[in-house]
Design an enzyme around this catalytic site. Structure first.
Site, mmCIF file in Angstrom:
data_model
loop_
_atom_site.group_PDB
_atom_site.id
_atom_site.type_symbol
_atom_site.label_atom_id
_atom_site.label_comp_id
_atom_site.label_asym_id
_atom_site.label_seq_id
_atom_site.Cartn_x
_atom_site.Cartn_y
_atom_site.Cartn_z
ATOM 1 N N ASP A 82 0.856 -1.184 0.000
ATOM 2 C CA ASP A 82 0.000 0.000 0.000
ATOM 3 C C ASP A 82 0.887 1.227 0.000
ATOM 4 O OD1 ASP A 82 0.058 0.984 3.115
ATOM 5 O OD2 ASP A 82 -0.001 -1.205 3.010
ATOM 6 N N ASP A 171 -10.030 3.260 5.415
ATOM 7 C CA ASP A 171 -8.934 3.203 6.377
ATOM 8 C C ASP A 171 -9.374 3.951 7.624
ATOM 9 O OD1 ASP A 171 -6.640 3.503 7.856
ATOM 10 O OD2 ASP A 171 -5.415 4.320 6.232
ATOM 11 N N GLU A 173 -8.621 4.205 11.604
ATOM 12 C CA GLU A 173 -7.571 3.798 12.535
ATOM 13 C C GLU A 173 -7.220 4.947 13.473
ATOM 14 O OE1 GLU A 173 -3.513 4.072 10.993
ATOM 15 O OE2 GLU A 173 -4.377 3.933 8.964
#
Length: 282
Positions: A82, A171, A173
């Site tokens: 990534d 994403d 987090e």
């Protein structure tokens, strides 16, 4: 060092005012970094976040996670990477030759940031024969989940059944800009994530992948178990994935190191290349 040594006699012969000016100039130069380094303690600018930015800081890293010492537990899995603007233009042919077969590039963050290197990373990986997708770095403290899903889809995060495009990734987090949970209660965070997933599914026909770390998920959603229909991309820099968040019996992808070859973040798809192609095709 030679430049510093040769300047010493010259400084000795100057006035205190001149010396002070030189030292002040040096201090000013050193106090303005060109960019905030990965893993640094300085609060980064909005838009500069990347996948796994807080994993090392909050969860740490165990030994034995380098790409050249894969454990038996990863046999039969498929290597991926990534990337974000931090990597700039990526050497995709080098990654392909090293065994990488899938990749995700950061497309967006919030509702105001687009990755300036997204085209090279997204199109370049595909041109090299790598199955690719896009991810969105969530900032639940700025705008709503549905709005961010729309922004993501409108700026590179869509999906097509061409066999070489992976579904988009949320994403979600550790917050690099402030409090871990973006100022939201557990129930508010669950609602925000649900709004993003629902809008992405409506816009693309695919369930978005959820990238997260178990510790963050437990702290900020109360280990909510209701999103198991979305594929899980787990972040843990160790020889095993450890305990998964509630709602998932298995993971689809695993970010297992931030110190891999060519680019830092390396991942594994939980299956062979044929299964990866099937996943991409939907």
């Amino acid at each position: 060092m030679e430049a510093v040594r040769s300047s010493i006699p010259l400084i000795r012969g100057r006035s205190r005012l001149t010396v002070t000016g030189v030292l002040t100039g040096l201090l000013l130069t050193l106090s303005v970094p060109a960019a905030v380094p990965r893993g640094g303690a300085v609060t980064p600018e909005r838009g500069s976040a990347y996948m796994g930015m807080g994993v090392l800081a909050h969860d740490g890293s165990a030994a034995g996670t380098a790409t050249d010492s894969l454990s038996d537990s990863r046999t039969g899995q498929t290597e991926g990477v990534d990337v974000s603007s931090y990597q700039r233009d990526v050497a995709w042919s080098t990654l392909y030759d090293s065994g990488v077969r899938w990749a995700y590039a950061k497309a967006t963050e919030g509702t105001s940031y687009e990755n300036a290197y997204f085209t090279q990373q997204y199109t370049g990986s595909s041109d090299a024969g790598i199955v690719r997708g896009a991810y969105h770095f969530a900032t639940p403290d700025t705008t709503g989940g549905a709005a961010q899903a729309d922004y993501f889809v409108d700026h590179g995060g869509g999906w097509s059944a061409d066999g070489r495009t992976l579904p988009g990734v949320l994403d979600i987090e550790w917050n690099p800009y402030g409090g871990d949970c973006y100022g939201k209660s557990k129930s508010q965070m669950v609602t925000w994530i649900g709004d993003f997933l629902d809008r992405y599914k409506v816009r693309t026909g695919r369930a978005a992948v959820i990238y997260t770390a178990t510790n963050w998920w437990t702290k900020c959603t109360g280990n909510y178990a209701g999103f198991g229909s979305s594929p899980l991309w787990i972040a843990r820099y160790a020889s095993t994935v450890g305990t998964l968040p509630a709602g998932w019996a298995y993971y689809t992808m695993w970010q297992y190191t931030s110190t891999g070859k060519t680019v830092g973040d390396h991942d594994r798809f939980n299956g062979g290349k044929e299964q990866l192609d099937t996943f991409a095709a939907g």
